[in-house]
Design a protein around this motif. Structure first.
Motif, PDB file in Angstrom:
ATOM      1  N   PHE A  27      -4.627   4.454  -7.507  1.00 55.09           N
ATOM      2  CA  PHE A  27      -4.346   3.610  -8.670  1.00 55.09           C
ATOM      3  C   PHE A  27      -3.841   2.255  -8.177  1.00 55.09           C
ATOM      4  O   PHE A  27      -3.027   2.205  -7.259  1.00 55.09           O
ATOM      5  CB  PHE A  27      -3.302   4.264  -9.574  1.00 55.09           C
ATOM      6  CG  PHE A  27      -3.696   5.641 -10.036  1.00 55.09           C
ATOM      7  CD1 PHE A  27      -4.430   5.815 -11.199  1.00 55.09           C
ATOM      8  CD2 PHE A  27      -3.370   6.762  -9.283  1.00 55.09           C
ATOM      9  CE1 PHE A  27      -4.823   7.075 -11.613  1.00 55.09           C
ATOM     10  CE2 PHE A  27      -3.751   8.033  -9.684  1.00 55.09           C
ATOM     11  CZ  PHE A  27      -4.486   8.190 -10.852  1.00 55.09           C
ATOM     12  N   MET A  28      -4.330   1.176  -8.799  1.00 56.06           N
ATOM     13  CA  MET A  28      -3.984  -0.175  -8.349  1.00 56.06           C
ATOM     14  C   MET A  28      -3.605  -1.064  -9.526  1.00 56.06           C
ATOM     15  O   MET A  28      -4.150  -0.939 -10.626  1.00 56.06           O
ATOM     16  CB  MET A  28      -5.163  -0.804  -7.602  1.00 56.06           C
ATOM     17  CG  MET A  28      -4.895  -2.208  -7.072  1.00 56.06           C
ATOM     18  SD  MET A  28      -6.315  -2.989  -6.249  1.00 56.06           S
ATOM     19  CE  MET A  28      -6.396  -2.042  -4.728  1.00 56.06           C
ATOM     20  N   TRP A  65      -0.782  -0.598  -4.776  1.00 51.54           N
ATOM     21  CA  TRP A  65      -1.562   0.606  -5.058  1.00 51.54           C
ATOM     22  C   TRP A  65      -0.920   1.826  -4.440  1.00 51.54           C
ATOM     23  O   TRP A  65      -0.062   1.728  -3.559  1.00 51.54           O
ATOM     24  CB  TRP A  65      -3.006   0.453  -4.594  1.00 51.54           C
ATOM     25  CG  TRP A  65      -3.237   0.283  -3.123  1.00 51.54           C
ATOM     26  CD1 TRP A  65      -3.368   1.261  -2.173  1.00 51.54           C
ATOM     27  CD2 TRP A  65      -3.400  -0.956  -2.408  1.00 51.54           C
ATOM     28  NE1 TRP A  65      -3.598   0.722  -0.938  1.00 51.54           N
ATOM     29  CE2 TRP A  65      -3.628  -0.645  -1.050  1.00 51.54           C
ATOM     30  CE3 TRP A  65      -3.390  -2.305  -2.798  1.00 51.54           C
ATOM     31  CZ2 TRP A  65      -3.831  -1.615  -0.077  1.00 51.54           C
ATOM     32  CZ3 TRP A  65      -3.591  -3.280  -1.814  1.00 51.54           C
ATOM     33  CH2 TRP A  65      -3.806  -2.936  -0.482  1.00 51.54           C
ATOM     34  N   THR A  66      -1.336   2.968  -4.941  1.00 48.78           N
ATOM     35  CA  THR A  66      -0.863   4.242  -4.410  1.00 48.78           C
ATOM     36  C   THR A  66      -1.981   5.260  -4.532  1.00 48.78           C
ATOM     37  O   THR A  66      -2.979   5.028  -5.207  1.00 48.78           O
ATOM     38  CB  THR A  66       0.382   4.739  -5.166  1.00 48.78           C
ATOM     39  OG1 THR A  66       0.955   5.850  -4.466  1.00 48.78           O
ATOM     40  CG2 THR A  66       0.048   5.182  -6.594  1.00 48.78           C
ATOM     41  N   CYS A 100       7.173   8.077  -9.647  1.00 43.69           N
ATOM     42  CA  CYS A 100       6.365   6.950 -10.100  1.00 43.69           C
ATOM     43  C   CYS A 100       4.970   7.011  -9.486  1.00 43.69           C
ATOM     44  O   CYS A 100       3.970   6.704 -10.145  1.00 43.69           O
ATOM     45  CB  CYS A 100       7.061   5.646  -9.719  1.00 43.69           C
ATOM     46  SG  CYS A 100       6.305   4.181 -10.391  1.00 43.69           S
ATOM     47  N   ALA A 101       4.887   7.432  -8.224  1.00 43.38           N
ATOM     48  CA  ALA A 101       3.586   7.573  -7.567  1.00 43.38           C
ATOM     49  C   ALA A 101       2.832   8.771  -8.134  1.00 43.38           C
ATOM     50  O   ALA A 101       1.608   8.715  -8.323  1.00 43.38           O
ATOM     51  CB  ALA A 101       3.768   7.715  -6.064  1.00 43.38           C
ATOM     52  N   ALA A 129       0.836  -1.197   0.000  1.00 50.08           N
ATOM     53  CA  ALA A 129       0.000   0.000   0.000  1.00 50.08           C
ATOM     54  C   ALA A 129       0.873   1.249   0.000  1.00 50.08           C
ATOM     55  O   ALA A 129       1.532   1.565   0.998  1.00 50.08           O
ATOM     56  CB  ALA A 129      -0.922   0.001   1.227  1.00 50.08           C
ATOM     57  N   THR A 130       0.903   1.943  -1.128  1.00 51.25           N
ATOM     58  CA  THR A 130       1.609   3.219  -1.270  1.00 51.25           C
ATOM     59  C   THR A 130       3.059   3.114  -0.803  1.00 51.25           C
ATOM     60  O   THR A 130       3.536   3.920  -0.019  1.00 51.25           O
ATOM     61  CB  THR A 130       0.866   4.340  -0.513  1.00 51.25           C
ATOM     62  OG1 THR A 130      -0.530   4.235  -0.776  1.00 51.25           O
ATOM     63  CG2 THR A 130       1.332   5.720  -0.974  1.00 51.25           C
ATOM     64  N   ALA A 131       3.747   2.087  -1.302  1.00 54.58           N
ATOM     65  CA  ALA A 131       5.139   1.903  -0.878  1.00 54.58           C
ATOM     66  C   ALA A 131       6.019   1.264  -1.939  1.00 54.58           C
ATOM     67  O   ALA A 131       7.246   1.408  -1.882  1.00 54.58           O
ATOM     68  CB  ALA A 131       5.199   1.049   0.395  1.00 54.58           C
TER      69      ALA A 131
END
Length: 261
Positions: free
Chosen positions: A253-254, A136-137, A168-169, A107-109
């Motif tokens: 986004f996933m 995902w982020t 990238c995120a 998760a967001t990492a």
């Protein structure tokens, strides 16, 4: 990634949004078995405890001991510190051996990771053919037509202080390498699934969200205060009233996929 979120670990727990429960239900439906999940870069454990509603055991790992000290306890979640010098074989032993994991979540990492190393580990650990990796982020926050331009200006001031990997995120994982077999309905490499995270947010909670950004902490360490009183007042005026709780939406986004056989 190590150290980027140590100093703001406590505010991170309060300042970050909670991911929708239905995300986890949909991911759980992808795997035929529900014995073990691995939540990587678990931070405060918010994803791990939700994954645990669908899996018998979840192992949440992180390189940040400070983050793990604020992790949310859950009877089916075991947290483990993975030091930077941990070997691949030690990680695999920690997770119970190759072909042992039903679901891996990040998760967001994942944009902070050594991707070739991480993806090799995932490929060894996931059960075949049913195991799934989901990453995902989230990025932008939508509050109101009055507030959003103020947020955009603030975000622009933070750009010099982000680690390069954060780009990238910012791109919504469109540029994230993802060498896995795509799962229908979850996007594919270069075309992630767009999602939204609806939330109720107080002005104080919004400020905590900003203070949890690694760029804000990095700037402060360099003697630059990105949130001086003038900026906070500008945000407050655009918010309308600091006592208001607003309905907001975070853009997310996933990507989800299986090991190519």
């Amino acid at each position: 990634m190590a150290g980027l979120f140590d100093k703001q670990a406590e505010v991170y727990l309060d300042g970050r949004p909670t991911y929708p429960k239905e995300w986890y239900s949909k991911l759980a439906a992808l795997t035929p078995h529900h014995a073990l999940a691995w939540d990587v870069g678990t931070g405060n454990g918010q994803a791990a405890i939700s994954v645990a509603e669908h899996y018998e055991q979840v192992i949440g790992t992180d390189v940040s001991e400070s983050q793990l000290q604020h992790a949310i306890p859950h009877p089916r979640v075991r947290y483990a510190h993975t030091a930077l010098n941990i070997t691949d074989e030690e990680v695999i032993a920690l997770l119970g051996g190759e072909d042992s994991v039903d679901l891996v979540t990040v998760a967001t990492a994942v944009h902070w990771f050594d991707l070739p190393k991480f993806y090799n580990l995932v490929s060894r650990l996931l059960k075949k053919p049913g195991g799934v990796l989901a990453v995902w982020t989230y990025g932008g926050i939508e509050v109101s037509p009055t507030f959003d331009p103020v947020m955009k200006r603030f975000h622009d001031t933070t750009l010099p202080f982000w680690d390069n990997r954060a780009q990238c995120a910012f791109d919504g994982y469109k540029t994230l390498p993802f060498p896995f077999q795509s799962v229908a309905g979850f996007g594919c490499e270069g075309n992630p699934l767009p999602l939204a995270i609806p939330a109720k947010l107080s002005f104080e909670g919004f400020l905590k969200f900003l203070k949890s950004w690694s760029a804000v902490t990095t700037a402060k360490d360099q003697g630059v205060d990105l949130l001086p009183e003038k900026v906070v007042k500008e945000f407050e005026a655009a918010w309308g009233d600091s006592k208001l709780v607003k309905s907001v939406s975070y853009k997310a986004f996933m990507l989800a996929g299986k090991v190519r056989l």
